[in-house]
Design a protein around this motif. Structure first.
Motif, mmCIF file in Angstrom:
data_model
loop_
_atom_site.group_PDB
_atom_site.id
_atom_site.type_symbol
_atom_site.label_atom_id
_atom_site.label_comp_id
_atom_site.label_asym_id
_atom_site.label_seq_id
_atom_site.Cartn_x
_atom_site.Cartn_y
_atom_site.Cartn_z
ATOM 1 N N ASN A 25 -4.315 2.841 7.707
ATOM 2 C CA ASN A 25 -3.584 1.867 6.906
ATOM 3 C C ASN A 25 -2.080 2.070 7.102
ATOM 4 O O ASN A 25 -1.613 3.200 7.156
ATOM 5 C CB ASN A 25 -3.967 2.101 5.436
ATOM 6 C CG ASN A 25 -3.055 1.354 4.493
ATOM 7 O OD1 ASN A 25 -2.927 0.150 4.586
ATOM 8 N ND2 ASN A 25 -2.397 2.091 3.606
ATOM 9 N N MET A 26 -1.359 0.965 7.235
ATOM 10 C CA MET A 26 0.102 1.108 7.395
ATOM 11 C C MET A 26 0.839 -0.009 6.671
ATOM 12 O O MET A 26 0.547 -1.188 6.867
ATOM 13 C CB MET A 26 0.475 1.064 8.883
ATOM 14 C CG MET A 26 1.984 1.176 9.116
ATOM 15 S SD MET A 26 2.428 1.227 10.861
ATOM 16 C CE MET A 26 2.205 -0.486 11.315
ATOM 17 N N ASN A 27 1.788 0.387 5.845
ATOM 18 C CA ASN A 27 2.709 -0.568 5.232
ATOM 19 C C ASN A 27 3.911 -0.632 6.180
ATOM 20 O O ASN A 27 4.855 0.150 6.076
ATOM 21 C CB ASN A 27 3.097 -0.050 3.839
ATOM 22 C CG ASN A 27 4.115 -0.924 3.154
ATOM 23 O OD1 ASN A 27 4.769 -1.751 3.789
ATOM 24 N ND2 ASN A 27 4.265 -0.741 1.854
ATOM 25 N N GLY A 28 3.818 -1.557 7.141
ATOM 26 C CA GLY A 28 4.772 -1.611 8.256
ATOM 27 C C GLY A 28 6.222 -1.701 7.830
ATOM 28 O O GLY A 28 7.086 -1.017 8.374
ATOM 29 N N GLN A 29 6.476 -2.542 6.815
ATOM 30 C CA GLN A 29 7.880 -2.741 6.444
ATOM 31 C C GLN A 29 8.476 -1.502 5.764
ATOM 32 O O GLN A 29 9.630 -1.157 6.005
ATOM 33 C CB GLN A 29 8.012 -3.998 5.590
ATOM 34 C CG GLN A 29 7.909 -5.221 6.519
ATOM 35 C CD GLN A 29 7.747 -6.535 5.807
ATOM 36 O OE1 GLN A 29 8.056 -6.652 4.635
ATOM 37 N NE2 GLN A 29 7.245 -7.531 6.511
ATOM 38 N N LEU A 30 7.652 -0.832 4.963
ATOM 39 C CA LEU A 30 8.131 0.406 4.313
ATOM 40 C C LEU A 30 8.380 1.499 5.369
ATOM 41 O O LEU A 30 9.367 2.236 5.310
ATOM 42 C CB LEU A 30 7.107 0.910 3.278
ATOM 43 C CG LEU A 30 7.586 2.110 2.480
ATOM 44 C CD1 LEU A 30 8.521 1.689 1.346
ATOM 45 C CD2 LEU A 30 6.422 2.902 1.903
ATOM 46 N N VAL A 31 7.464 1.559 6.351
ATOM 47 C CA VAL A 31 7.623 2.557 7.419
ATOM 48 C C VAL A 31 8.918 2.275 8.179
ATOM 49 O O VAL A 31 9.722 3.189 8.427
ATOM 50 C CB VAL A 31 6.415 2.530 8.388
ATOM 51 C CG1 VAL A 31 6.678 3.371 9.620
ATOM 52 C CG2 VAL A 31 5.149 3.025 7.680
ATOM 53 N N PHE A 32 9.135 1.011 8.500
ATOM 54 C CA PHE A 32 10.339 0.628 9.246
ATOM 55 C C PHE A 32 11.603 1.053 8.470
ATOM 56 O O PHE A 32 12.506 1.695 9.017
ATOM 57 C CB PHE A 32 10.346 -0.889 9.479
ATOM 58 C CG PHE A 32 11.268 -1.319 10.578
ATOM 59 C CD1 PHE A 32 10.774 -1.614 11.837
ATOM 60 C CD2 PHE A 32 12.643 -1.395 10.378
ATOM 61 C CE1 PHE A 32 11.615 -1.988 12.869
ATOM 62 C CE2 PHE A 32 13.498 -1.764 11.400
ATOM 63 C CZ PHE A 32 12.984 -2.077 12.642
HETATM 64 N N1 ACO Z 1 -0.626 -10.462 15.867
HETATM 65 C C1 ACO Z 1 -0.272 -11.629 15.300
HETATM 66 N N2 ACO Z 1 0.052 -11.736 14.003
HETATM 67 C C2 ACO Z 1 0.026 -10.605 13.273
HETATM 68 C C3 ACO Z 1 -0.344 -9.367 13.810
HETATM 69 C C4 ACO Z 1 -0.681 -9.311 15.178
HETATM 70 N N3 ACO Z 1 -1.035 -8.181 15.797
HETATM 71 N N4 ACO Z 1 -0.271 -8.447 12.825
HETATM 72 C C5 ACO Z 1 0.119 -9.069 11.717
HETATM 73 N N5 ACO Z 1 0.305 -10.386 11.978
HETATM 74 C C6 ACO Z 1 0.728 -11.431 11.077
HETATM 75 C C7 ACO Z 1 0.487 -11.099 9.618
HETATM 76 O O1 ACO Z 1 -0.826 -11.437 9.260
HETATM 77 C C8 ACO Z 1 1.510 -11.958 8.933
HETATM 78 O O2 ACO Z 1 1.044 -13.272 8.868
HETATM 79 P P1 ACO Z 1 1.345 -14.185 7.570
HETATM 80 O O3 ACO Z 1 2.838 -14.290 7.524
HETATM 81 O O4 ACO Z 1 0.657 -15.443 7.892
HETATM 82 O O5 ACO Z 1 0.782 -13.440 6.406
HETATM 83 C C9 ACO Z 1 2.691 -11.937 9.900
HETATM 84 O O6 ACO Z 1 2.146 -11.576 11.178
HETATM 85 C C10 ACO Z 1 3.770 -10.967 9.522
HETATM 86 O O7 ACO Z 1 3.143 -9.730 9.164
HETATM 87 P P2 ACO Z 1 3.943 -8.495 8.709
HETATM 88 O O8 ACO Z 1 3.013 -7.348 8.511
HETATM 89 O O9 ACO Z 1 4.842 -8.896 7.564
HETATM 90 O O10 ACO Z 1 4.771 -8.267 10.018
HETATM 91 P P3 ACO Z 1 6.136 -7.557 10.219
HETATM 92 O O11 ACO Z 1 7.129 -8.557 10.622
HETATM 93 O O12 ACO Z 1 6.466 -6.624 9.137
HETATM 94 O O13 ACO Z 1 5.793 -6.711 11.509
HETATM 95 C C11 ACO Z 1 5.234 -4.482 12.110
HETATM 96 C C12 ACO Z 1 4.767 -5.751 11.447
HETATM 97 C C13 ACO Z 1 5.459 -4.719 13.601
HETATM 98 C C14 ACO Z 1 4.195 -3.401 11.930
HETATM 99 C C15 ACO Z 1 6.579 -4.083 11.463
HETATM 100 O O14 ACO Z 1 6.435 -4.016 10.063
HETATM 101 C C16 ACO Z 1 7.086 -2.816 11.975
HETATM 102 O O15 ACO Z 1 7.582 -2.756 13.068
HETATM 103 N N6 ACO Z 1 6.988 -1.743 11.166
HETATM 104 C C17 ACO Z 1 7.299 -0.441 11.565
HETATM 105 C C18 ACO Z 1 6.039 0.277 11.613
HETATM 106 C C19 ACO Z 1 5.852 0.984 12.889
HETATM 107 O O16 ACO Z 1 6.511 0.784 13.870
HETATM 108 N N7 ACO Z 1 4.942 1.864 12.852
HETATM 109 C C20 ACO Z 1 4.691 2.628 14.004
HETATM 110 C C21 ACO Z 1 3.662 3.591 13.706
HETATM 111 S S1 ACO Z 1 4.152 4.688 12.490
HETATM 112 C C22 ACO Z 1 5.161 5.753 13.215
HETATM 113 O O17 ACO Z 1 5.018 6.056 14.349
HETATM 114 C C23 ACO Z 1 6.246 6.292 12.433
#
Ligand code: ACO
Length: 333
Positions: A222-229
């Motif tokens: 599970n990952m809260n992407g925006q919080l992680v970012f």
């Molecule tokens: N393909 C297409 N659409 C997707 C996908 C996908 N793979 N995944 C999610 N979506 C959709 C969602 O359903 C959502 O749709 P909706 O608006 O209709 O509800 C939309 O895209 C936006 O989703 P969010 O989760 O809000 O996307 P966000 O813009 O936040 O991007 C991401 C997600 C890339 C994970 C971002 O939050 C991010 O970069 N976070 C950093 C987390 C990270 O990099 N983690 C790495 C691993 S942890 C670590 O190593 C530290």
């Protein structure tokens, strides 16, 4: 107190490639969505019955030993970082040890996820500093691709991760030698532990794994992407600055920053904030995705292989990950 230095690096990547376009054929995603948000174009997938986290680690370790010109029997400790161990227990360190036939020496497993490798460097460095060890293998190895379903319910996480392993050999430096691990800095804060986690199977539930849990997707990471970012772009610069200040150095002294390959957008944010030129940062997430504990040693090994690291260079390795945990080290090559 002695000093440690890195004398060998190596990495192993499974051959099979999984591209964004292939992912878009099996789930609801696009190359454009993944590239725009993460920079990732493709990742590697392990080969069933051939690759294990422990054996991949061993392959990377053999390459590190070869570069250093060290026989495996000279190694006096293994530090193994992974969040995807072969078994729930025992840890993968002993399995790699058995694979390499170097039984008897201590094998420590590290559970600090994406920061695991830098935590591992810190542990190895302390053992070398105190004289307890002279040659320590620090490994980061991961198999992620079998943790996911690749369906819409895990698409925001599954597209990010890939499989691979890397290793560094740390040895005691000679007195007055320039090459050295200058310092290590490690931190953690459990406030947001569940926001980037694989909670099951865990002892927190009476029944560790059930059909209901599988159906509900409870076993998926599970990952809260925006919080992680948000946290990553704060902690990366913070821990890099901490390392620089500790050594009376400034960002412009860094010859190569090798950040944990979490997400290219995170690395670019950090690069901009630290005012580093494109030649001062190494990224390979485009080819391998996020390999968590494997990402920094794979990138370090690849940077060395590509001739991007010269003797005397100042390297900064920095990580942020689940826990949350974050860490850095400055290394004079
Ligand atoms: N393909 C297409 N659409 C997707 C996908 C996908 N793979 N995944 C999610 N979506 C959709 C969602 O359903 C959502 O749709 P909706 O608006 O209709 O509800 C939309 O895209 C936006 O989703 P969010 O989760 O809000 O996307 P966000 O813009 O936040 O991007 C991401 C997600 C890339 C994970 C971002 O939050 C991010 O970069 N976070 C950093 C987390 C990270 O990099 N983690 C790495 C691993 S942890 C670590 O190593 C530290």
């Amino acid at each position: 107190m002695y000093q440690s230095k890195i004398t060998g690096v190596g990495h192993y990547l499974p051959e099979e490639v999984l591209t964004n376009n292939q992912l878009s054929e099996i789930m609801d995603t696009t190359d454009e969505w993944i590239t725009e948000r993460t920079g990732i174009k493709e990742r590697r997938i392990y080969k069933e019955n051939e690759d294990r986290v422990s054996t991949m680690g061993a392959r990377a370790a053999y390459k590190a030993l070869e570069m250093a010109g060290i026989n495996k029997n000279e190694v006096d400790m293994i530090v193994f970082a992974t969040l995807s161990p072969d078994y729930y227990f025992p840890g993968s360190g002993v399995l790699m040890q058995r694979e390499m036939g170097i039984n008897g020496i201590p094998a420590i497993d590290i559970r600090q996820q994406c920061s695991g490798f830098v935590y591992g460097i810190s542990v190895a460095d302390q053992y070398i500093k105190t004289g307890m060890c002279k040659k320590v293998l620090v490994v980061g190895s991961e198999i992620h691709t079998n943790a996911f379903e690749y369906t819409n319910r895990d698409r925001h996480v599954s597209v990010i991760f890939g499989d691979g392993a890397g290793c560094a050999l740390l040895e005691r430096a000679e007195e007055g030698e320039e090459s050295a691990v200058l310092s290590t800095h490690i931190h953690s804060d459990g406030t947001h532990a569940e926001e980037l986690a694989a909670k099951h199977p865990g002892s927190v539930s009476k029944i560790r794994c059930s059909n209901e849990m599988l159906e509900a997707g409870a076993l998926l990471p599970n990952m809260n992407g925006q919080l992680v970012f948000k946290n990553a772009v704060q902690r990366f610069p913070e821990v890099i600055k901490e390392a620089l200040e500790y050594n009376n150095l400034k960002p412009s002294d860094i010859d190569l920053l090798i950040p944990h390959q979490a997400n290219l957008r995170i690395s670019q944010f950090v690069q901009k904030l630290m005012r580093l030129g494109d030649d001062k940062i190494f990224n390979n997430i485009q080819k391998y995705g996020n390999t968590t504990a494997g990402s920094i040693p794979i990138a370090l090994s690849e940077a060395v292989q590509e001739g991007k690291v010269k003797k005397g260079d100042l390297l900064c390795l920095a990580a942020f990950g689940s826990g949350f945990t974050w860490a850095s080290t400055l290394v004079r090559w």
